[in-house]
Design an enzyme around this catalytic site. Sequence first.
Site: not given
Ligand SMILES: NC(=O)c1ccc[n+]([C@@H]2O[C@H](COP(=O)([O-])OP(=O)(O)OC[C@H]3O[C@@H](n4cnc5c(N)ncnc54)[C@H](O)[C@@H]3O)[C@@H](O)[C@H]2O)c1
Ligand SMILES: [Zn+2]
Length: 377
Positions: A130, A152, A194, A235, A245, A250, A254, A257, A261, A275
């Site tokens: 929980r 999030k 970003e 942020k 939100e 917030r 976007n 985006h 998207h 992305h």
């Molecule tokens: N929660 C939120 O507010 C929020 C905001 C934006 C994005 N997201 C989410 O984030 C995700 C995308 O995140 P991301 O772009 O970090 O992708 P990811 O976590 O998939 O990382 C990208 C790649 O980089 C590799 N990697 C990570 N750190 C590394 C390092 N230091 N050296 C070498 N390789 C490394 C990972 O293994 C992966 O293959 C999506 O699922 C998206 O929905 C969430």
């Molecule tokens: Zn984004």
Amino acid sequence: MPGPRPAAGIVRVAVDLGPRSYEVLIGRGLLAATGQEIARLMPNVRAAVVTDTTVAALHLAALAQSLAAAGIDHVVEAVPPGEGSKSLATLATVVDALLAARLERGDVVIAFGGGVVGDLAGFAAAVARRGMRVVQVPTTLLAAVDAAIGGKTGINTERGKNLVGAFHQPSLVIADSGVLDTLPRRTFAAGYAEVVKYGLIGNADFFAWLEANWRGVFGGGSERETAIAEAARAKARVVSEDEREEKGTRALLNLGHTFGHALEAATDFSDRLHHGEAVAIGMALAFAFSAGRGLCAPADAARVVAHLTAVGLPTRIADIPGPPPTLTRLMAAIAQDKKVARGALTFILARGIGRAFVARDVPPDEVAAFLEARLSE
Ligand SMILES: NC(=O)c1ccc[n+]([C@@H]2O[C@H](COP(=O)([O-])OP(=O)(O)OC[C@H]3O[C@@H](n4cnc5c(N)ncnc54)[C@H](O)[C@@H]3O)[C@@H](O)[C@H]2O)c1
Ligand SMILES: [Zn+2]
């Protein structure tokens, strides 16, 4: 027991959320101080490090050493890298690992990876027993400036992205800028889109600073910590104003985006378009669209394109490799993404660099005509 200290200074950014307030620590070499920082905040805690196998191979030894030096007993759960791990099946595996390690409600989950691990581990922490505490230790630029901050968390299902999740604020965010040295350039650049976004939304000075200093950010100079800190502050401000939100503040995040998207959906969320790359094209489109409506100077739109191009990000739909998306698919994705109120679309547009605003009156026909012209460029 004093452990190793990071070489450079630590920048501390506060996220003000009353009883759920926390700090974002930014600095090169911070991984070495992670154990100490956690132990200070949570004496006698036990931990589960959730990571992916790529990050584990590169950086887990440094984190594990830091935890051991601070006397933090921990287990490790490494999931496969990639978006596929944001699934119900992987969530079950992670939650089971937390329970199998007999972690209690007062113990902590350490999310050690990019946004995928942050969202997955954050959600596991939100539901296991929980609600356990989570410390986000982002290892991608995108996670450091965006995903790790704001609470999030969630996973994807067959029916769409991020449809199952929870708001669960971390207790601490530790961003070691040196860990980003091992990122592929393409992944770093996608996260950088970003960073640019925060300048374009509300801080023209920051955008101008990025134009002058991006080489240092990419190269791993002290400019990198400066940029991450500024983005994290932006942020944090938005999250403090609108944690769940509910107020719409917030929504400005976007920028780029809605178009982005749609491009991701129209290319099936494939490796053709990451992305952040979609967001880069989306921001260029949002500025071009704003200029076309007479809202912002064409010179501002040109500056956005010039900077994104300089760092190697795409800015045109034609920059996406492979067959171009169709107008029909793009418009379908836009209609699905945005609530259509009385026939009008909501977009984040701009009156200039650093002057983004929510436009709720955009006629779909105008967007379609604009995109049709962009598709034939
Ligand atoms: N929660 C939120 O507010 C929020 C905001 C934006 C994005 N997201 C989410 O984030 C995700 C995308 O995140 P991301 O772009 O970090 O992708 P990811 O976590 O998939 O990382 C990208 C790649 O980089 C590799 N990697 C990570 N750190 C590394 C390092 N230091 N050296 C070498 N390789 C490394 C990972 O293994 C992966 O293959 C999506 O699922 C998206 O929905 C969430
Ligand atoms: Zn984004």
